[in-house]
Design a protein around this motif. Sequence first.
Motif, PDB file in Angstrom:
ATOM      1  N   ALA A 155     -12.511   0.203   3.567  1.00 19.00           N
ATOM      2  CA  ALA A 155     -12.377  -0.622   2.365  1.00 19.00           C
ATOM      3  C   ALA A 155     -12.197   0.250   1.131  1.00 19.00           C
ATOM      4  N   SER A 156     -12.876   1.398   1.091  1.00 18.38           N
ATOM      5  CA  SER A 156     -12.750   2.327  -0.035  1.00 18.38           C
ATOM      6  C   SER A 156     -12.724   3.750   0.495  1.00 18.38           C
ATOM      7  N   TRP A 157     -12.158   4.640  -0.340  1.00 21.74           N
ATOM      8  CA  TRP A 157     -11.992   6.039   0.091  1.00 21.74           C
ATOM      9  C   TRP A 157     -12.457   6.984  -1.017  1.00 21.74           C
ATOM     10  N   CYS A 183       0.853  -1.200   0.000  1.00 26.46           N
ATOM     11  CA  CYS A 183       0.000   0.000   0.000  1.00 26.46           C
ATOM     12  C   CYS A 183       0.878   1.235   0.000  1.00 26.46           C
ATOM     13  N   GLU A 193      -2.165   1.792   5.068  1.00 20.48           N
ATOM     14  CA  GLU A 193      -2.827   0.502   4.935  1.00 20.48           C
ATOM     15  C   GLU A 193      -3.756   0.278   6.120  1.00 20.48           C
ATOM     16  N   GLY A 210      -8.187  -2.306   3.447  1.00 16.10           N
ATOM     17  CA  GLY A 210      -8.158  -1.340   2.359  1.00 16.10           C
ATOM     18  C   GLY A 210      -6.866  -0.551   2.374  1.00 16.10           C
ATOM     19  N   CYS A 211      -6.745   0.375   1.415  1.00 20.65           N
ATOM     20  CA  CYS A 211      -5.552   1.214   1.303  1.00 20.65           C
ATOM     21  C   CYS A 211      -5.980   2.646   1.015  1.00 20.65           C
ATOM     22  N   TRP A 212      -5.553   3.538   1.888  1.00 19.71           N
ATOM     23  CA  TRP A 212      -5.847   4.957   1.710  1.00 19.71           C
ATOM     24  C   TRP A 212      -4.650   5.579   1.003  1.00 19.71           C
ATOM     25  N   THR A 213      -4.730   5.694  -0.302  1.00 23.02           N
ATOM     26  CA  THR A 213      -3.587   6.123  -1.099  1.00 23.02           C
ATOM     27  C   THR A 213      -3.283   7.611  -0.936  1.00 23.02           C
ATOM     28  N   GLU A 214      -4.263   8.404  -0.519  1.00 23.59           N
ATOM     29  CA  GLU A 214      -4.019   9.832  -0.332  1.00 23.59           C
ATOM     30  C   GLU A 214      -3.299  10.113   0.987  1.00 23.59           C
ATOM     31  N   SER A 264     -13.944   7.257   5.389  1.00 21.12           N
ATOM     32  CA  SER A 264     -14.417   6.145   4.588  1.00 21.12           C
ATOM     33  C   SER A 264     -15.746   5.660   5.129  1.00 21.12           C
ATOM     34  N   ASP A 291     -17.185   2.839   4.522  1.00 20.97           N
ATOM     35  CA  ASP A 291     -17.281   1.381   4.664  1.00 20.97           C
ATOM     36  C   ASP A 291     -16.114   0.798   5.478  1.00 20.97           C
TER      37      ASP A 291
END
Length: 316
Positions: A314-316, A255, A259, A278-282, A309, A311
């Motif tokens: 899991a998603s951002w 990630c 992560e 999930g992965c928070w890329t920002e 997020s 959920d």
Amino acid sequence: MDARRGTRGLGRSLPRTTLVWIAVAVVALIVVDVVLVSLALGRTATAQNGPAGPIPTFSSSARPSVTPTPSASATPSAGVADDASASRLLSAVDGKEAWRASRTSCSAGKAVLEHSVDGGATWVAVALGDDVRALTGLRATTTGVSVLVGVGDDCAATVRTSADDGATWAAGQPGAAGAGVTDTALQLKSGRIASPCTDPVDAYQGQYTTLVACSDSVAWRNGTSAWVTAPIAGIQSIADAGNTYTLARTGAATCAGVEVLSLPAVKVTASSAVSPVGCWTEGTSSGPVAIDLAGTSLWAWAGDTVAVSADGGASW
């Protein structure tokens, strides 16, 4: 001739009616004089049937006092949040409301607490009190917010709670602000204890279990039993997810950001493993990170960015 006839008194020489009128006039003059004296005294004496008049006061300046209005900011300004070595505190109430701060020590700058009600878009600083020297714990609920602070010259660990968004503070119950973390110790509901590692990053104490994130591992225990260490490195922040913990980790090869992981909250052993969420890329992959979970809303704060997020990460 009787010699006394040449010395007759005035009463015998004047008529009786004349004497009566003279007496009436004298009495009238006396009454008028008494009335005039009473009126003169009444003008200078304080009234007995009412309060005395106000005493005039004077001031060299008549400028009205102005209460400063807190400003909202989308950039992190809580305490020493921009310092890469400072750990952060984040506590969410729901998907819109949360509180944040940076952990501060007694020798650091003044602690700052901030509040957001718009999903982290803006933050407003909240006063903690002039006697607060450090802030090491934070937990918010729908009924109020509690902080674990060091107060006074001796920086005594104290829990304070506010039910009016920080307008006023009162003594809080032990443990209401969650676990506090210092360089080598933990402040739990039962009191101050030695940390299971020399460099604790974050800690969470629930009703039955406690989890501590260290630089290269996590330490878990049930109640006051012995600590169990699992070699899970890079954990920056811990959130309660019921039967599991939600963890934030940086520096992972899988990630490029923050992560999000899951770890069972019970029966942790040296071989326990985490599960990816999930992965928070920002989110920045270095520096302090804070997360918290309110229902399915996972808040995350890293660098200059706060995200939510819907959920659980899991998603951002």
